[in-house]
Design a protein around this motif. Sequence first.
Motif, PDB file in Angstrom:
ATOM      1  N   ALA A 288       0.794  -1.244   0.005  1.00  0.00           N
ATOM      2  CA  ALA A 288       0.076   0.036   0.100  1.00  0.00           C
ATOM      3  C   ALA A 288       0.948   1.210  -0.016  1.00  0.00           C
ATOM      4  CB  ALA A 288      -0.875   0.050   1.225  1.00  0.00           C
ATOM      5  N   ILE A 289       1.931   1.154   0.690  1.00  0.00           N
ATOM      6  CA  ILE A 289       2.797   2.431   0.813  1.00  0.00           C
ATOM      7  C   ILE A 289       3.140   2.981  -0.488  1.00  0.00           C
ATOM      8  CG2 ILE A 289       5.001   1.655   1.748  1.00  0.00           C
ATOM      9  CD1 ILE A 289       4.516   3.982   3.918  1.00  0.00           C
ATOM     10  N   VAL A 290       4.114   1.812  -1.195  1.00  0.00           N
ATOM     11  CA  VAL A 290       4.570   1.841  -2.267  1.00  0.00           C
ATOM     12  C   VAL A 290       3.540   2.467  -3.483  1.00  0.00           C
ATOM     13  CG1 VAL A 290       5.691   0.983  -4.318  1.00  0.00           C
ATOM     14  CG2 VAL A 290       6.142   0.424  -1.838  1.00  0.00           C
ATOM     15  N   LEU A 291       2.189   1.821  -3.265  1.00  0.00           N
ATOM     16  CA  LEU A 291       1.344   2.147  -4.302  1.00  0.00           C
ATOM     17  C   LEU A 291       0.804   3.650  -3.985  1.00  0.00           C
ATOM     18  CD1 LEU A 291      -0.737   1.233  -6.446  1.00  0.00           C
ATOM     19  CD2 LEU A 291      -2.233   0.287  -4.575  1.00  0.00           C
ATOM     20  N   GLY A 292       0.761   4.152  -2.754  1.00  0.00           N
ATOM     21  CA  GLY A 292       0.460   5.498  -2.444  1.00  0.00           C
ATOM     22  C   GLY A 292       1.476   6.331  -3.058  1.00  0.00           C
ATOM     23  N   GLY A 293       2.712   6.155  -2.823  1.00  0.00           N
ATOM     24  CA  GLY A 293       3.770   7.022  -3.368  1.00  0.00           C
ATOM     25  C   GLY A 293       3.729   7.088  -4.938  1.00  0.00           C
ATOM     26  N   TYR A 294       3.434   5.858  -5.616  1.00  0.00           N
ATOM     27  CA  TYR A 294       3.454   5.757  -7.317  1.00  0.00           C
ATOM     28  C   TYR A 294       2.241   6.516  -7.788  1.00  0.00           C
ATOM     29  CZ  TYR A 294       2.815   3.602 -11.792  1.00  0.00           C
ATOM     30  OH  TYR A 294       2.772   3.582 -12.995  1.00  0.00           O
ATOM     31  N   ILE A 295       1.119   6.270  -6.841  1.00  0.00           N
ATOM     32  CA  ILE A 295      -0.119   7.149  -7.478  1.00  0.00           C
ATOM     33  C   ILE A 295      -0.096   8.572  -7.584  1.00  0.00           C
ATOM     34  CG2 ILE A 295      -2.690   7.392  -7.104  1.00  0.00           C
ATOM     35  CD1 ILE A 295      -2.900   4.596  -6.302  1.00  0.00           C
ATOM     36  N   PHE A 340      -5.146   1.042   4.349  1.00  0.00           N
ATOM     37  CA  PHE A 340      -5.662   2.389   3.747  1.00  0.00           C
ATOM     38  C   PHE A 340      -4.617   3.299   4.481  1.00  0.00           C
ATOM     39  CE2 PHE A 340      -9.861   0.179   3.059  1.00  0.00           C
ATOM     40  CZ  PHE A 340      -9.811   0.229   1.916  1.00  0.00           C
ATOM     41  N   MET A 341      -4.235   3.010   5.778  1.00  0.00           N
ATOM     42  CA  MET A 341      -3.433   4.008   6.402  1.00  0.00           C
ATOM     43  C   MET A 341      -2.100   4.160   5.773  1.00  0.00           C
ATOM     44  SD  MET A 341      -4.062   3.956  10.527  1.00  0.00           S
ATOM     45  CE  MET A 341      -3.641   2.233  10.670  1.00  0.00           C
ATOM     46  N   PHE A 342      -1.321   3.343   5.488  1.00  0.00           N
ATOM     47  CA  PHE A 342      -0.145   3.210   4.668  1.00  0.00           C
ATOM     48  C   PHE A 342      -0.220   3.971   3.177  1.00  0.00           C
ATOM     49  CE2 PHE A 342       1.125   0.100   8.208  1.00  0.00           C
ATOM     50  CZ  PHE A 342       2.199   0.738   8.540  1.00  0.00           C
ATOM     51  N   MET A 343      -1.088   3.688   2.617  1.00  0.00           N
ATOM     52  CA  MET A 343      -1.511   4.371   1.365  1.00  0.00           C
ATOM     53  C   MET A 343      -1.470   5.757   1.490  1.00  0.00           C
ATOM     54  SD  MET A 343      -2.550   3.494  -1.977  1.00  0.00           S
ATOM     55  CE  MET A 343      -3.728   2.444  -2.371  1.00  0.00           C
ATOM     56  N   ALA A 344      -2.413   5.996   2.594  1.00  0.00           N
ATOM     57  CA  ALA A 344      -2.265   7.515   2.711  1.00  0.00           C
ATOM     58  C   ALA A 344      -0.901   8.084   3.129  1.00  0.00           C
ATOM     59  CB  ALA A 344      -3.310   7.844   4.154  1.00  0.00           C
ATOM     60  N   GLN A 345      -0.028   7.257   3.801  1.00  0.00           N
ATOM     61  CA  GLN A 345       1.321   7.592   4.306  1.00  0.00           C
ATOM     62  C   GLN A 345       2.014   7.705   3.064  1.00  0.00           C
ATOM     63  OE1 GLN A 345       2.741   5.555   7.566  1.00  0.00           O
ATOM     64  NE2 GLN A 345       4.913   6.273   6.979  1.00  0.00           N
ATOM     65  N   GLY A 346       2.007   6.956   2.218  1.00  0.00           N
ATOM     66  CA  GLY A 346       2.625   7.045   0.874  1.00  0.00           C
ATOM     67  C   GLY A 346       2.652   8.356   0.328  1.00  0.00           C
ATOM     68  N   GLY A 347       1.439   8.644   0.006  1.00  0.00           N
ATOM     69  CA  GLY A 347       0.980   9.751  -0.922  1.00  0.00           C
ATOM     70  C   GLY A 347       1.309  10.969   0.164  1.00  0.00           C
ATOM     71  N   PHE A 348       1.124  11.079   1.478  1.00  0.00           N
ATOM     72  CA  PHE A 348       1.683  12.156   2.258  1.00  0.00           C
ATOM     73  C   PHE A 348       3.165  12.630   2.121  1.00  0.00           C
ATOM     74  CE2 PHE A 348       3.193  13.879   6.083  1.00  0.00           C
ATOM     75  CZ  PHE A 348       2.793  15.354   6.122  1.00  0.00           C
ATOM     76  N   TRP A 349       3.934  11.679   2.244  1.00  0.00           N
ATOM     77  CA  TRP A 349       5.209  12.194   2.227  1.00  0.00           C
ATOM     78  C   TRP A 349       5.706  12.372   0.983  1.00  0.00           C
ATOM     79  CZ3 TRP A 349       8.145  13.993   5.821  1.00  0.00           C
ATOM     80  CH2 TRP A 349       7.848  13.923   7.070  1.00  0.00           C
TER      81      TRP A 349
END
Length: 434
Positions: A288-295, A340-349
């Motif tokens: 999720a966290i990699v996906l968040g950063g990628y998106i 969901f939290m780690f997806m959010a975290q990837g996008g935030f940073w």
Amino acid sequence: MNDQLQEQPKKKWKVRYSVLLVLWLCWLFSFLDRMVITIALPFIGEDLNLNTTAQGLLLSMFFAGYALFQIPGGMLSDKFGFRRVVSVAIIWWSIFTSLTGFIFSYPLLLLLRFVFGLGEACLPGGSYKAIATYFPSKQRGTATGIQSTVNTLGPALAAITAAAIIGVFGWRVVFIVMGIPGLAIGIYIWLKFKDNPKDHPKMTKEELAELDEDVEEKASKKKKSDVSFKELLKKPILWQMALIWFFFDITFWGFTSWLPSYLINEKGLSLMDTGIFSALPYLVGTVAIVLGGYISDKVKVNRKWVFIPNALAGGVALYFMLQASSLTMVIVCQCLAAFFMFMAQGGFWALVVDSLPAKIMASGSATVNCFGSIAGFISPFLMGYMIQTSGSYNSSFIMMILALVVAALIALSISGKSKEETVTLSSELGAEAQ
């Protein structure tokens, strides 16, 4: 033709990937070293005769030191370079990790966790500065997401490793063992890293050209040279991001710190089962966290929309976890909450790293992370107190859910900009400096 085939693999692997790999290892061991205590906590409490409030304070003392030295640590990286600061930091905290296994006094253990936190405080600012230095803007979200996978793998590996070692050797040995690898990593960084990509002996002309061709860097190069940390402190977006991270980390560190105890005390799991089931949410979160950063890189002009819906969805999943009666549903809901939290975290940073000027990246990102560290100090202790006074985990879960809602509302207040406008904070600062 054969020569061309031999050269192709070399072109695919770039110096910045090696830098990211070593930074990833730094973060991995920072999380391993700080998170094994969450598995060891019930045994430390039994050994030293500590109630849940005292145990919560033990978790929080790390964050007291971590929060106190975040901004100074970032400023040191901006002044002296991330290479020296990060290498000394990891050697420092690795020594104090191992020393934890030799402490038999609760007050001394509190002091040691505080000093341990001082060392780890230098890593965030230094690592984000390294990414801003070696990666072009178009890849920073993905790079940050990859680095942030340790936020998930760290607790997961800590849970399994700590449970296995504690089950055989006791809680003290796990700390002694965990401190050893960081010493080697710190020495490697000191000897091999360079603060300026141009000074790195393996840096190719093509890779340097990629950095020079970074559109945003090139457009604001002159302006960024005039930006100071003092000017950064005047920008509302810095404090918006700091508050978002504060409330998000109220939930993150509450969830991470007390999940093992919740599974043992509320659900009656064995030590090894707790290690396995505590690890599952973080393994899910790794994706999720990699996906968040990628998106976030794909929707660059409005990165906040990666954070907001995922933070809210994480709160919903925590609510259903609290209401779940069966162990299966608890595990499913905790995995969904983590996703969901780690997806959010990837996008935030990704938003943070792309918004702050590279020149003061360490100081700026450390300021944001400092607020998360303050939350990390408050949350475990407050949850421990809530659990002790109420006799259940209900109130602490409600607190975590509300914190995610507040973080999402603050993120909503960040204004989006069109592609025609300059997206980065650095250009805004530069415009004021003109």
